[in-house]
Motif scaffolding. Structure first.
Motif, PDB file in Angstrom:
ATOM      1  N   LEU A   5     -98.860  15.243 -29.548  1.00 16.90           N
ATOM      2  CA  LEU A   5     -98.338  15.409 -28.219  1.00 16.90           C
ATOM      3  C   LEU A   5     -99.356  16.506 -27.439  1.00 16.90           C
ATOM      4  CD1 LEU A   5     -95.785  15.613 -30.471  1.00 16.90           C
ATOM      5  CD2 LEU A   5     -94.730  15.146 -28.470  1.00 16.90           C
ATOM      6  N   ALA A   6     -99.347  16.609 -26.053  1.00 14.84           N
ATOM      7  CA  ALA A   6     -99.832  17.337 -25.278  1.00 14.84           C
ATOM      8  C   ALA A   6     -99.022  18.040 -24.336  1.00 14.84           C
ATOM      9  CB  ALA A   6    -101.116  16.942 -24.640  1.00 14.84           C
ATOM     10  N   LEU A   7     -99.538  19.270 -23.725  1.00 14.59           N
ATOM     11  CA  LEU A   7     -98.796  20.055 -22.755  1.00 14.59           C
ATOM     12  C   LEU A   7     -99.438  21.026 -22.230  1.00 14.59           C
ATOM     13  CD1 LEU A   7     -96.101  21.108 -21.416  1.00 14.59           C
ATOM     14  CD2 LEU A   7     -95.758  22.590 -23.256  1.00 14.59           C
ATOM     15  N   ASP A   8     -99.645  21.283 -20.984  1.00 10.11           N
ATOM     16  CA  ASP A   8    -100.245  22.587 -20.262  1.00 10.11           C
ATOM     17  C   ASP A   8     -99.738  23.873 -20.269  1.00 10.11           C
ATOM     18  OD1 ASP A   8    -102.718  20.736 -19.954  1.00 10.11           O
ATOM     19  OD2 ASP A   8    -102.249  20.688 -17.814  1.00 10.11           O
ATOM     20  N   LEU A   9    -100.402  24.885 -20.479  1.00 13.60           N
ATOM     21  CA  LEU A   9     -99.899  26.037 -20.029  1.00 13.60           C
ATOM     22  C   LEU A   9    -100.497  26.619 -18.788  1.00 13.60           C
ATOM     23  CD1 LEU A   9    -100.912  27.997 -23.605  1.00 13.60           C
ATOM     24  CD2 LEU A   9     -98.772  27.330 -22.828  1.00 13.60           C
ATOM     25  N   LYS A  10     -99.779  27.439 -18.140  1.00 12.86           N
ATOM     26  CA  LYS A  10    -100.227  27.767 -16.724  1.00 12.86           C
ATOM     27  C   LYS A  10    -101.504  28.567 -16.855  1.00 12.86           C
ATOM     28  CE  LYS A  10     -95.459  28.713 -15.403  1.00 12.86           C
ATOM     29  NZ  LYS A  10     -94.317  29.681 -15.066  1.00 12.86           N
ATOM     30  N   ASP A  11    -102.393  28.403 -16.050  1.00 16.37           N
ATOM     31  CA  ASP A  11    -103.773  28.858 -16.199  1.00 16.37           C
ATOM     32  C   ASP A  11    -103.973  30.272 -15.958  1.00 16.37           C
ATOM     33  OD1 ASP A  11    -106.516  28.595 -16.925  1.00 16.37           O
ATOM     34  OD2 ASP A  11    -107.000  27.558 -15.208  1.00 16.37           O
ATOM     35  N   ASP A  12    -103.269  31.197 -16.785  1.00 19.19           N
ATOM     36  CA  ASP A  12    -103.346  32.625 -16.827  1.00 19.19           C
ATOM     37  C   ASP A  12    -103.859  33.098 -17.786  1.00 19.19           C
ATOM     38  OD1 ASP A  12    -102.310  35.358 -16.887  1.00 19.19           O
ATOM     39  OD2 ASP A  12    -101.242  34.969 -14.829  1.00 19.19           O
ATOM     40  N   PRO A  13    -104.709  33.952 -18.128  1.00 22.28           N
ATOM     41  CA  PRO A  13    -105.335  34.202 -19.603  1.00 22.28           C
ATOM     42  C   PRO A  13    -104.083  35.342 -19.978  1.00 22.28           C
ATOM     43  CG  PRO A  13    -107.103  34.532 -17.956  1.00 22.28           C
ATOM     44  CD  PRO A  13    -105.868  33.961 -17.086  1.00 22.28           C
ATOM     45  N   ALA A  14    -103.620  36.127 -19.355  1.00 20.29           N
ATOM     46  CA  ALA A  14    -102.603  37.075 -19.855  1.00 20.29           C
ATOM     47  C   ALA A  14    -101.386  36.176 -20.347  1.00 20.29           C
ATOM     48  CB  ALA A  14    -102.070  38.067 -18.851  1.00 20.29           C
ATOM     49  N   MET A 102     -98.762  11.379 -27.227  1.00 26.07           N
ATOM     50  CA  MET A 102    -100.139  10.751 -27.072  1.00 26.07           C
ATOM     51  C   MET A 102    -100.071   9.548 -27.708  1.00 26.07           C
ATOM     52  SD  MET A 102    -102.337  14.250 -27.603  1.00 26.07           S
ATOM     53  CE  MET A 102    -104.019  13.584 -26.894  1.00 26.07           C
ATOM     54  N   LYS A 103    -101.075   8.552 -27.349  1.00 26.93           N
ATOM     55  CA  LYS A 103    -101.551   7.274 -27.638  1.00 26.93           C
ATOM     56  C   LYS A 103    -102.612   7.487 -28.791  1.00 26.93           C
ATOM     57  CE  LYS A 103    -102.854   2.698 -26.550  1.00 26.93           C
ATOM     58  NZ  LYS A 103    -103.164   1.789 -25.297  1.00 26.93           N
ATOM     59  N   GLN A 104    -102.349   6.818 -29.922  1.00 30.17           N
ATOM     60  CA  GLN A 104    -103.782   6.893 -30.862  1.00 30.17           C
ATOM     61  C   GLN A 104    -104.470   5.681 -30.338  1.00 30.17           C
ATOM     62  OE1 GLN A 104    -102.791   6.599 -35.023  1.00 30.17           O
ATOM     63  NE2 GLN A 104    -104.954   6.545 -35.462  1.00 30.17           N
ATOM     64  N   ILE A 105    -105.678   6.062 -30.328  1.00 24.48           N
ATOM     65  CA  ILE A 105    -106.726   4.893 -29.844  1.00 24.48           C
ATOM     66  C   ILE A 105    -107.782   4.855 -30.718  1.00 24.48           C
ATOM     67  CG2 ILE A 105    -106.173   5.490 -27.217  1.00 24.48           C
ATOM     68  CD1 ILE A 105    -109.445   6.710 -27.363  1.00 24.48           C
ATOM     69  N   PHE A 106    -107.937   5.777 -31.895  1.00 27.67           N
ATOM     70  CA  PHE A 106    -109.033   5.569 -33.036  1.00 27.67           C
ATOM     71  C   PHE A 106    -108.411   6.103 -34.181  1.00 27.67           C
ATOM     72  CE2 PHE A 106    -112.658   6.997 -35.422  1.00 27.67           C
ATOM     73  CZ  PHE A 106    -113.251   5.660 -35.617  1.00 27.67           C
ATOM     74  N   ALA A 107    -108.939   5.308 -35.359  1.00 27.24           N
ATOM     75  CA  ALA A 107    -108.643   5.723 -36.675  1.00 27.24           C
ATOM     76  C   ALA A 107    -109.532   5.384 -37.603  1.00 27.24           C
ATOM     77  CB  ALA A 107    -107.266   5.386 -37.366  1.00 27.24           C
ATOM     78  N   LEU A 108    -110.341   6.313 -38.356  1.00 30.64           N
ATOM     79  CA  LEU A 108    -111.386   6.334 -39.277  1.00 30.64           C
ATOM     80  C   LEU A 108    -110.646   5.732 -40.440  1.00 30.64           C
ATOM     81  CD1 LEU A 108    -114.322   6.001 -39.768  1.00 30.64           C
ATOM     82  CD2 LEU A 108    -114.352   8.266 -40.266  1.00 30.64           C
TER      83      LEU A 108
END
Length: 108
Positions: A5-14, A102-108
């Motif tokens: 899964l993916a998520l963003d944080l607020k773009d603030d270093p602190a 997230m969708k898996q698009i490759f596996a080795l």
């Protein structure tokens, strides 16, 4: 099963630094909630302000059941409210959606 899964944080270093600090050792009641839902392993990685989570679950795990358990758990609701101050939805997330599967698009 493995889910990513993916998520963003607020773009603030602190804020990003504090978010990481809060995850060094999570609260015991949050750990217990994760484990009792059928999640056997969880890892979160970060690049910039993007988070990537990998979860390994048992065969009985369900995102719907986990969501219902979380909604009924005051400690989880408090945690989610707290961490939401650091988070922002991905540009393509549905309304109210935090972590995006997230969708898996490759596996080795």
């Amino acid at each position: 099963m493995r889910y990513c899964l993916a998520l963003d944080l607020k773009d603030d270093p602190a804020l990003i630094a504090e978010y990481e600090r809060q995850h060094v050792q999570i609260r015991p009641e949050i750990d217990a909630s994760i484990r009792t839902s059928g999640i056997n392993d969880m890892q979160i990685f970060r690049v910039g302000n993007r988070l990537f989570m990998i979860i390994e679950t048992d065969e009985n795990f369900s995102f719907d059941t986990k969501a219902a358990m979380d909604a009924a758990n005051p400690a989880v609701q408090e945690w989610e409210t707290f961490v939401s101050t650091f988070q922002q939805p991905l540009p393509f997330a549905r309304p109210g959606e935090k972590w995006v599967l997230m969708k898996q698009i490759f596996a080795l």
